[in-house]
Design a protein around this motif. Structure first.
Motif, PDB file in Angstrom:
ATOM      1  N   LEU A 263      33.449 -32.657  -0.275  1.00  0.00           N
ATOM      2  CA  LEU A 263      32.973 -31.295  -0.079  1.00  0.00           C
ATOM      3  C   LEU A 263      34.059 -30.407   0.535  1.00  0.00           C
ATOM      4  N   LEU A 264      34.827 -30.954   1.478  1.00  0.00           N
ATOM      5  CA  LEU A 264      35.905 -30.178   2.090  1.00  0.00           C
ATOM      6  C   LEU A 264      36.932 -29.758   1.042  1.00  0.00           C
ATOM      7  N   LEU A 265      37.378 -30.708   0.237  1.00  0.00           N
ATOM      8  CA  LEU A 265      38.392 -30.391  -0.764  1.00  0.00           C
ATOM      9  C   LEU A 265      37.849 -29.449  -1.839  1.00  0.00           C
ATOM     10  N   GLU A 266      36.610 -29.631  -2.215  1.00  0.00           N
ATOM     11  CA  GLU A 266      36.022 -28.755  -3.233  1.00  0.00           C
ATOM     12  C   GLU A 266      35.872 -27.330  -2.726  1.00  0.00           C
ATOM     13  N   LYS A 267      35.567 -27.181  -1.455  1.00  0.00           N
ATOM     14  CA  LYS A 267      35.378 -25.832  -0.911  1.00  0.00           C
ATOM     15  C   LYS A 267      36.701 -25.139  -0.644  1.00  0.00           C
ATOM     16  N   VAL A 268      37.637 -25.818   0.005  1.00  0.00           N
ATOM     17  CA  VAL A 268      38.889 -25.169   0.415  1.00  0.00           C
ATOM     18  C   VAL A 268      39.868 -25.064  -0.746  1.00  0.00           C
ATOM     19  N   LYS A 269      39.890 -26.072  -1.613  1.00  0.00           N
ATOM     20  CA  LYS A 269      40.822 -26.116  -2.746  1.00  0.00           C
ATOM     21  C   LYS A 269      42.280 -25.904  -2.306  1.00  0.00           C
ATOM     22  N   PRO A 270      42.777 -26.763  -1.410  1.00  0.00           N
ATOM     23  CA  PRO A 270      44.176 -26.645  -0.987  1.00  0.00           C
ATOM     24  C   PRO A 270      45.112 -27.080  -2.105  1.00  0.00           C
ATOM     25  N   GLN A 271      46.362 -26.685  -1.979  1.00  0.00           N
ATOM     26  CA  GLN A 271      47.350 -27.125  -2.956  1.00  0.00           C
ATOM     27  C   GLN A 271      47.817 -28.558  -2.662  1.00  0.00           C
ATOM     28  N   PHE A 272      47.817 -28.940  -1.366  1.00  0.00           N
ATOM     29  CA  PHE A 272      48.222 -30.279  -0.947  1.00  0.00           C
ATOM     30  C   PHE A 272      47.341 -30.753   0.205  1.00  0.00           C
ATOM     31  N   ILE A 273      47.321 -32.067   0.408  1.00  0.00           N
ATOM     32  CA  ILE A 273      46.814 -32.642   1.651  1.00  0.00           C
ATOM     33  C   ILE A 273      47.873 -33.611   2.179  1.00  0.00           C
ATOM     34  N   ILE A 274      47.906 -33.763   3.510  1.00  0.00           N
ATOM     35  CA  ILE A 274      48.858 -34.651   4.160  1.00  0.00           C
ATOM     36  C   ILE A 274      48.082 -35.739   4.879  1.00  0.00           C
TER      37      ILE A 274
END
Length: 361
Positions: A263-274
């Motif tokens: 849900l976090l990734l779907e909402k924020v839609k960042p270009q990268f994660i670390i």
């Protein structure tokens, strides 16, 4: 998979001494407390697996004042149960026996058991990295400090052959930080030197876009965590309009459940994660983040979090299984006067595992 019976756990505290005052957005570090967790079988006490639990002050979910007491109690519980992994998968052990709000301990227990399974030789994931000296590209980290200190670090990293430089920003005047980026770009364009910056949440939502627009003029690869974690809607809007790629870092801390991650990734839609295994709850948790990110076409890389060579070794060997082409954040092994001697070496902007070097005690 080798069955592990009658496990005996232990731990030892170690104070790591920095070679310099390590400036972060949460203050200056001179020392770092870490804990080495050991595990062996009663019947084979000389074959020992090691992991490292070293929560980051003011950042880790398990940065408790009584961390050592909690760790000791958990170790005692393990030993009282006379644990055996004969009937459960090794991957399930951590999720069954270590609370989710102890992410650094999860990482340590997980890697100690993997080490033990592979013979207690610090070989967590044997691969071409450990067997054939295949290198991992890494970024050269520029720590926060005054202008002269940061400039000195930049020159040192460039002279050492790094092709990817990561600069922590937010400690000095923003104009001076931009000047330092300009110093690099004056001599090297983006085809020669990749530039990353890490704001550690230093920008406010109101001025973040303005600063990102200015930073974008230096042809940056990405910026990590421009605003503080927990401002999900503000981060979503920023990722939507940003002129340069944004990488979520601290934002991932405390997001434990697989569905919460999705849900976090779907909402924020960042270009990268670390991904920092010590902070996000170990390697299996990283597996979940990577699977989700790749499904959503989100880039990722892996970073150590001020571990000694025990933790760095586990993270590096895990990273090597993905055969990364993008520079990773694995250059922290040279930070301490009293690190554990290891086969890990930095050579021309890469991390290598030199089998001719031995592990220290």
């Amino acid at each position: 998979m080798k069955a592990l019976r009658n496990l005996v756990f232990g731990y030892k505290k170690h104070i790591l001494d920095f070679k310099f005052d390590a400036g972060t957005s949460r203050g200056v570090l001179k020392q770092k407390e870490t804990f080495y967790i050991s595990v062996c079988e009663k019947s084979f006490p000389d074959t020992i697996g090691y992991g490292e639990a070293g929560p980051l002050p003011k950042l880790s979910l398990d940065d408790f004042p009584d961390f050592e007491q909690r760790l000791a109690e958990l170790i005692s519980q393990f030993n009282d149960q006379d644990l055996s992994l004969e009937h459960i998968a090794l991957d399930d052990f951590v999720s069954l026996h270590v609370p989710a709000h102890y992410p650094s301990i999860r990482f340590a227990i997980e890697t100690a058991l993997l080490d033990l399974r592979n013979g207690g030789q610090r070989l967590i994931f044997p691969s071409d990295f450990t067997i054939k000296n295949k290198s991992i590209p890494i970024n050269g980290l520029i720590w926060m400090g005054d202008r002269e200190f940061m400039l000195e670090q930049i020159d040192h990293k460039l002279n050492d052959g790094f092709s990817c430089i990561k600069m922590k920003i937010g400690a000095i005047d923003f104009d001076q930080e931009c000047e330092l980026l300009g110093y690099i770009r004056k001599e090297y364009d983006a085809s020669q030197i990749t530039l990353r910056v890490d704001a550690n949440g230093a920008f406010s939502p109101s001025d973040a876009l303005e600063k990102l627009n200015r930073l974008a003029t230096y042809d940056l690869h990405s910026i990590e965590q421009p605003i503080k974690q927990g401002q999900i809607e503000a981060m979503r809007r920023l990722c939507e309009v940003t002129p340069l790629p944004i990488a979520l870092d601290e934002e991932l801390i405390g997001v434990v459940d697989f569905e919460e991650k999705r849900l976090l990734l779907e909402k924020v839609k960042p270009q990268f994660i670390i991904l920092k295994p010590t902070l996000v709850g170990g390697l299996r948790s990283c597996d979940d983040w990577i699977a989700l990110a790749e499904k959503m076409n989100i880039g990722w890389w892996i970073t150590s979090a001020l571990e000694s060579n025990i933790g760095l070794n586990a993270i590096a060997q895990y990273t090597a299984t993905f055969e990364p082409y993008m520079p990773q954040g694995l250059g922290t092994g040279q930070l301490y006067h009293n690190n554990i001697e290891s086969p890990l070496k930095i050579d021309s902007g890469t991390l290598i595992y030199d089998r001719q070097l031995d592990w220290g005690i």
